[in-house]
Design an enzyme around this catalytic site. Structure first.
Site, PDB file in Angstrom:
ATOM      1  N   GLY A  67       0.837  -1.323   0.050  1.00 23.98           N
ATOM      2  CA  GLY A  67      -0.096  -0.028   0.047  1.00 23.98           C
ATOM      3  C   GLY A  67       0.830   1.311   0.214  1.00 23.98           C
TER       4      GLY A  67
ATOM      5  N   GLY B 164      -0.520   4.955  -1.370  1.00 21.98           N
ATOM      6  CA  GLY B 164      -1.558   5.363  -0.598  1.00 21.98           C
ATOM      7  C   GLY B 164      -1.168   6.583   0.377  1.00 21.98           C
ATOM      8  CD  GLN B 165      -4.041   9.912   4.924  1.00 21.54           C
ATOM      9  OE1 GLN B 165      -4.751  10.896   4.790  1.00 21.54           O
ATOM     10  NE2 GLN B 165      -4.404   9.012   5.931  1.00 21.54           N
ATOM     11  CG  ASP B 166      -2.131   5.664   6.561  1.00 15.86           C
ATOM     12  OD1 ASP B 166      -2.369   6.990   6.366  1.00 15.86           O
ATOM     13  OD2 ASP B 166      -2.756   4.789   6.964  1.00 15.86           O
TER      14      ASP B 166
ATOM     15  CB  SER C 228      -8.427   2.266   2.623  1.00 15.72           C
ATOM     16  OG  SER C 228      -8.923   3.285   1.462  1.00 15.72           O
TER      17      SER C 228
ATOM     18  CB  SER D 115      -9.298  -0.212  11.250  1.00 20.64           C
ATOM     19  OG  SER D 115     -10.340   0.405  11.301  1.00 20.64           O
TER      20      SER D 115
ATOM     21  CD  GLU E  62     -15.290   1.353  11.005  1.00 22.28           C
ATOM     22  OE1 GLU E  62     -15.987   0.800  11.078  1.00 22.28           O
ATOM     23  OE2 GLU E  62     -15.291   2.671  11.188  1.00 22.28           O
TER      24      GLU E  62
ATOM     25  CE1 TYR F 287     -10.889  -0.760   5.907  1.00 22.76           C
ATOM     26  CE2 TYR F 287     -11.465  -0.551   8.265  1.00 22.76           C
ATOM     27  CZ  TYR F 287     -10.534  -0.353   7.277  1.00 22.76           C
ATOM     28  OH  TYR F 287      -9.342   0.296   7.750  1.00 22.76           O
TER      29      TYR F 287
ATOM     30  CG  ASN G  36     -11.647   7.712  11.097  1.00 26.24           C
ATOM     31  OD1 ASN G  36     -11.908   6.780  11.892  1.00 26.24           O
ATOM     32  ND2 ASN G  36     -12.514   7.963  10.082  1.00 26.24           N
TER      33      ASN G  36
ATOM     34  CB  THR H  22     -11.722  14.557   6.673  1.00 29.66           C
ATOM     35  OG1 THR H  22     -10.768  13.750   6.074  1.00 29.66           O
ATOM     36  CG2 THR H  22     -11.762  14.079   7.930  1.00 29.66           C
TER      37      THR H  22
HETATM   38  P1  GDP Z   1     -14.107   5.680   7.632  1.00 28.76           P
HETATM   39  O1  GDP Z   1     -15.296   5.562   8.675  1.00 28.76           O
HETATM   40  O2  GDP Z   1     -12.784   5.170   8.038  1.00 28.76           O
HETATM   41  O3  GDP Z   1     -14.700   4.943   6.332  1.00 28.76           O
HETATM   42  O4  GDP Z   1     -14.129   7.127   7.243  1.00 28.76           O
HETATM   43  P2  GDP Z   1     -14.799   8.123   6.500  1.00 28.76           P
HETATM   44  O5  GDP Z   1     -14.196   9.537   6.514  1.00 28.76           O
HETATM   45  O6  GDP Z   1     -15.458   7.512   5.235  1.00 28.76           O
HETATM   46  O7  GDP Z   1     -16.245   8.075   7.478  1.00 28.76           O
HETATM   47  C1  GDP Z   1     -16.309   8.967   8.634  1.00 28.76           C
HETATM   48  C2  GDP Z   1     -17.706   9.169   9.446  1.00 28.76           C
HETATM   49  O8  GDP Z   1     -18.365  10.115   8.386  1.00 28.76           O
HETATM   50  C3  GDP Z   1     -18.552   7.995   9.155  1.00 28.76           C
HETATM   51  O9  GDP Z   1     -18.989   7.772  10.475  1.00 28.76           O
HETATM   52  C4  GDP Z   1     -19.442   8.101   8.153  1.00 28.76           C
HETATM   53  O10 GDP Z   1     -20.885   7.795   8.238  1.00 28.76           O
HETATM   54  C5  GDP Z   1     -19.563   9.714   8.283  1.00 28.76           C
HETATM   55  N1  GDP Z   1     -20.065  10.514   6.963  1.00 28.76           N
HETATM   56  C6  GDP Z   1     -21.133  11.523   6.942  1.00 28.76           C
HETATM   57  N2  GDP Z   1     -21.316  11.800   5.681  1.00 28.76           N
HETATM   58  C7  GDP Z   1     -20.156  11.290   4.982  1.00 28.76           C
HETATM   59  C8  GDP Z   1     -20.295  11.099   3.464  1.00 28.76           C
HETATM   60  O11 GDP Z   1     -20.725  12.036   2.703  1.00 28.76           O
HETATM   61  N3  GDP Z   1     -18.919  10.258   3.059  1.00 28.76           N
HETATM   62  C9  GDP Z   1     -18.338   9.670   3.897  1.00 28.76           C
HETATM   63  N4  GDP Z   1     -17.065   8.818   3.615  1.00 28.76           N
HETATM   64  N5  GDP Z   1     -18.697   9.597   5.134  1.00 28.76           N
HETATM   65  C10 GDP Z   1     -19.534  10.406   5.970  1.00 28.76           C
END
Ligand code: GDP
Length: 315
Positions: free
Chosen positions: A8, A11-13, A75, A120, A122, A144, A172, A184
């Site tokens: 990987g 990627g970012q990391d 990811s 993670s 998760e 995931y 995150n 983000t």
């Molecule tokens: P991940 O949880 O590691 O996949 O990181 P994400 O940045 O994709 O999501 C972080 C949080 O943002 C989660 O709780 C998502 O449900 C919430 N979230 C809210 N709106 C959005 C969106 O439009 N896109 C994504 N990717 N996440 C969202």
């Protein structure tokens, strides 16, 4: 010279980690799906499609690196629901192939390889307690998280079998190198475009989700500290501070100079996720105590760096 292998690496990391290891004088090898991808200058690239190919064990045997950082993964939690099979392969089965190769080398009495798995938050799913630490119940709520939990369990099993394998439970972690599939960067890119009149609105899912957001280069540093520590172990890497998606939106728009942001925001049910934890919060005190790791960059600085980067891209 210490030799490291990073999966990987594009990627970012992977890119932050490669820069850090090169600066420390390492010989850095990286696995990439196709050598046309942008690999950090100085990294020796090895073309391998981990999704289709089982040659990672042979590569490990050929290189016998001192340290392996397994960052290759599907990811995104969201995408794992669309591709559970690929998630199982990349985030799970590949880890088994790598650890088996490391154990074979260990059992032969060759190079003592230190293996670092990027796990993670998760794996905790909807967490049983807050904040979470290395002893929190592992009970994932997404494909995931389930695949990462399997890999986390494998690392423990191989460590018990004598392999120097560590699992680093990353919360995150963000940077301008995040793709827009993550909330983000989706927010900072939109805030920049809206501030320049290039976009009208921003559509998001769950605004109330609270996440423990850190700075990606700090997390690359944690991976290196884990590999360099003489005893393999599991570590939570987190800031211990949570913010809501709404907090992130407010901070990003403020940085971009957009005052009427609440009128720009749309919430779409189609962006809500199954099994989305309301709150993730990590307790990294073990990493602080044993690795001397603490996060160096705070929430407001992370948001500012990302928004400023996205504004600069538009200039
Ligand atoms: P991940 O949880 O590691 O996949 O990181 P994400 O940045 O994709 O999501 C972080 C949080 O943002 C989660 O709780 C998502 O449900 C919430 N979230 C809210 N709106 C959005 C969106 O439009 N896109 C994504 N990717 N996440 C969202």
């Amino acid at each position: 010279m210490t030799r490291a292998l990073i999966t990987g690496v594009t990627g970012q990391d992977g890119s932050y980690l490669a820069e850090l290891l090169l600066a420390q004088g390492y010989e850095v090898h990286g696995v990439t799906r196709d050598v046309g991808e942008l690999v950090t200058p100085g990294v020796v690239a090895h073309e391998l499609d981990l999704a289709a190919d089982s040659a990672i064990g042979e590569l490990i045997d050929e290189l016998q690196p001192n340290e392996i950082y397994n960052l290759a993964a599907l990811s995104s939690v969201y995408q794992s629901w669309q591709n559970p099979n690929l998630t199982a392969r990349l985030n799970g089965a590949v880890v088994a192939e790598m650890l088996a190769a490391v154990k074979t080398i260990h059992d032969r009495g060759d190079t003592e390889i230190r293996f670092v798995q990027a796990s993670s938050a998760e794996i905790f799913g909807v967490p049983a307690e807050s904040p979470q630490n290395e002893s929190t119940a592992v009970r994932p709520t997404s494909p995931y998280g389930a695949a990462k939990a399997y890999a986390h369990g494998l690392v423990g099993a191989y460590r018990a079998a004598g392999v120097a394998a560590s699992s680093v439970i990353l919360y995150n972690h963000e940077s301008p190198r995040r793709p827009e599939t993550f909330v983000t960067r989706k927010i900072t890119a939109a805030a920049a475009r809206i501030s320049r009149g290039l976009q009208e609105t921003l559509e998001l899912g769950n605004l109330d989700a609270r996440r423990d957001w850190g700075w990606a280069p700090d997390y690359a540093d944690a991976l290196v500290r884990t590999a360099q520590h003489p005893h393999a172990d599991d570590f939570v890497i987190a800031t211990g501070v949570s913010h809501s998606v709404r907090d992130f939106v407010a901070a990003a728009f403020e940085r971009a100079g957009v005052d009427d942001w609440s009128e720009r925001l749309r919430v779409s049910d189609s962006l809500l996720r199954t099994g989305d934890a309301a709150l993730q919060l990590g307790d990294a005190s073990k990493a602080q105590r044993i690795l001397g790791w603490t996060p160096q960059v705070e929430f407001d600085e992370i948001v500012a760096a990302m928004v400023d980067h996205d504004l600069a891209l538009l200039s």
